[in-house]
Design a protein around this motif. Structure first.
Motif, PDB file in Angstrom:
ATOM      1  N   ILE A   7      52.341  82.661  95.589  1.00  0.00           N
ATOM      2  CA  ILE A   7      52.348  81.228  95.248  1.00  0.00           C
ATOM      3  C   ILE A   7      53.283  80.980  94.072  1.00  0.00           C
ATOM      4  O   ILE A   7      53.114  81.570  93.000  1.00  0.00           O
ATOM      5  CB  ILE A   7      50.934  80.748  94.851  1.00  0.00           C
ATOM      6  N   ALA A  40      54.440  78.955  91.056  1.00  0.00           N
ATOM      7  CA  ALA A  40      53.858  77.949  90.162  1.00  0.00           C
ATOM      8  C   ALA A  40      54.920  77.271  89.300  1.00  0.00           C
ATOM      9  O   ALA A  40      54.761  76.115  88.919  1.00  0.00           O
ATOM     10  CB  ALA A  40      52.788  78.574  89.277  1.00  0.00           C
ATOM     11  N   THR A  52      50.705  77.596  83.200  1.00  0.00           N
ATOM     12  CA  THR A  52      51.547  78.715  83.644  1.00  0.00           C
ATOM     13  C   THR A  52      52.790  78.829  82.762  1.00  0.00           C
ATOM     14  O   THR A  52      53.261  79.941  82.484  1.00  0.00           O
ATOM     15  CB  THR A  52      51.944  78.534  85.125  1.00  0.00           C
TER      16      THR A  52
HETATM   17  P1  ATP Z   1      45.580  72.241  84.433  1.00  0.00           P
HETATM   18  O1  ATP Z   1      45.788  71.070  83.559  1.00  0.00           O
HETATM   19  O2  ATP Z   1      44.595  71.984  85.524  1.00  0.00           O
HETATM   20  O3  ATP Z   1      45.346  73.521  83.703  1.00  0.00           O
HETATM   21  P2  ATP Z   1      48.287  73.057  84.809  1.00  0.00           P
HETATM   22  O4  ATP Z   1      49.375  72.035  84.816  1.00  0.00           O
HETATM   23  O5  ATP Z   1      48.097  73.814  83.572  1.00  0.00           O
HETATM   24  O6  ATP Z   1      46.951  72.378  85.232  1.00  0.00           O
HETATM   25  P3  ATP Z   1      48.523  75.579  86.124  1.00  0.00           P
HETATM   26  O7  ATP Z   1      47.176  76.044  85.687  1.00  0.00           O
HETATM   27  O8  ATP Z   1      49.700  76.131  85.436  1.00  0.00           O
HETATM   28  O9  ATP Z   1      48.589  74.002  86.033  1.00  0.00           O
HETATM   29  O10 ATP Z   1      48.648  75.799  87.674  1.00  0.00           O
HETATM   30  C1  ATP Z   1      49.857  75.660  88.417  1.00  0.00           C
HETATM   31  C2  ATP Z   1      49.641  76.077  89.870  1.00  0.00           C
HETATM   32  O11 ATP Z   1      49.388  77.472  89.948  1.00  0.00           O
HETATM   33  C3  ATP Z   1      48.464  75.389  90.534  1.00  0.00           C
HETATM   34  O12 ATP Z   1      48.825  75.102  91.847  1.00  0.00           O
HETATM   35  C4  ATP Z   1      47.360  76.426  90.489  1.00  0.00           C
HETATM   36  O13 ATP Z   1      46.483  76.275  91.574  1.00  0.00           O
HETATM   37  C5  ATP Z   1      48.139  77.719  90.581  1.00  0.00           C
HETATM   38  N1  ATP Z   1      47.430  78.801  89.864  1.00  0.00           N
HETATM   39  C6  ATP Z   1      47.079  78.799  88.566  1.00  0.00           C
HETATM   40  N2  ATP Z   1      46.464  79.956  88.233  1.00  0.00           N
HETATM   41  C7  ATP Z   1      46.459  80.697  89.350  1.00  0.00           C
HETATM   42  C8  ATP Z   1      45.971  82.023  89.666  1.00  0.00           C
HETATM   43  N3  ATP Z   1      45.399  82.783  88.747  1.00  0.00           N
HETATM   44  N4  ATP Z   1      46.116  82.449  90.928  1.00  0.00           N
HETATM   45  C9  ATP Z   1      46.715  81.676  91.869  1.00  0.00           C
HETATM   46  N5  ATP Z   1      47.192  80.459  91.635  1.00  0.00           N
HETATM   47  C10 ATP Z   1      47.067  79.954  90.400  1.00  0.00           C
END
Ligand code: ATP
Length: 235
Positions: free
Chosen positions: A14, A16, A42
């Motif tokens: 996936i 990110a 991420t």
């Molecule tokens: P939030 O505010 O909900 O924390 P974010 O902008 O920080 O959101 P991320 O946590 O960086 O977003 O997630 C980015 C993408 O990566 C999302 O689609 C999430 O589902 C995916 N993702 C995050 N952590 C993992 C993981 N450990 N394994 C697989 N996919 C992940």
């Protein structure tokens, strides 16, 4: 001070982060805003080596860090306050602060910084001997920020410091973020869903959607931008 160049990061298959390029200058507060799941956390994880980029470069003070371990990155002067304020619940406030200084040997400096933190957060001072786990959510966030500061970072990464806190406490936290930036000249990279507050304290901001940077500008301009207003400011 920090530069991301065309960063792609993955969780297994996936993707990110997609071609993320950003810059943080010495002394700035930068806010990265975006919806749930946009890739903000991420981005921080990639900077501090927890989710190393699969391609692209991350430079700290001109040197590539994308292949260093998290320990090595912390030792360069980058500290992160993770989402969910992971303090040590079974340690006292003072002990939590001591944990933040574990890489330091300058006892006098550690003592001085502790006193500075207790001035910054008087509520923590009055709870010095209380266990971290018994603090309120806002106090735990203050402790998490304080613990990161005890490492004397040159770059402080904050992941959603306002998450789950009451409006009054959120305002206090953002005031302190500005104060830390001004008084100790700490560069701050802030990730937030609370776009309004985050852009108010920031010098510049970036907007992230589906793993890509879609906008970047002076924070005051983003606050006035019609698309940002509609999507992130609820206006
Ligand atoms: P939030 O505010 O909900 O924390 P974010 O902008 O920080 O959101 P991320 O946590 O960086 O977003 O997630 C980015 C993408 O990566 C999302 O689609 C999430 O589902 C995916 N993702 C995050 N952590 C993992 C993981 N450990 N394994 C697989 N996919 C992940």
């Amino acid at each position: 001070m920090l530069e991301l160049r065309h960063v792609d990061s993955f969780y297994g298959s996936i993707q990110a982060l997609r071609d993320v390029s950003m810059r943080v200058e010495q002394g700035e507060i930068i806010s990265l805003i975006g919806a749930n799941g946009a890739g903000k956390t991420t981005t921080l994880m990639s900077i501090c080596g927890v989710v190393p980029p699969r391609s692209g470069e991350i430079l700290f003070e001109g040197k590539p860090i994308q292949e260093l371990s998290t320990d090595q990155i912390v030792a360069l002067g980058i500290s992160q306050v993770p989402e969910g304020r992971l303090i040590f619940p079974g340690l006292t406030v003072t002990e939590n602060l001591d944990m933040g200084a574990f890489l330091r040997r300058d006892r006098a400096g550690i003592k001085r910084d502790q006193e500075y933190i207790y001035e910054l957060f008087p509520i923590l001072s009055s709870r010095r001997r209380q266990f971290g786990g018994t603090l309120s959510g806002g106090e735990q966030q203050m402790l998490a920020i304080s613990r990161a500061l005890m490492a004397r970072p040159r770059l402080l990464l904050l992941d959603e410091p306002s998450l789950g806190l009451a409006p009054l406490i959120i305002r206090q936290i953002f005031e302190i973020i500005e104060k830390i930036n001004k008084e100790s000249n700490t560069t701050i990279f802030l990730v937030e869903q609370n776009a309004n507050q985050a852009l108010k304290v920031a010098h510049r901001g970036y907007v992230m959607e589906n793993g890509r940077i879609t906008m970047s500008d002076v924070a005051a301009h983003l606050l006035e931008n019609e698309d940002v207003k509609k999507a992130y400011l609820g206006l």
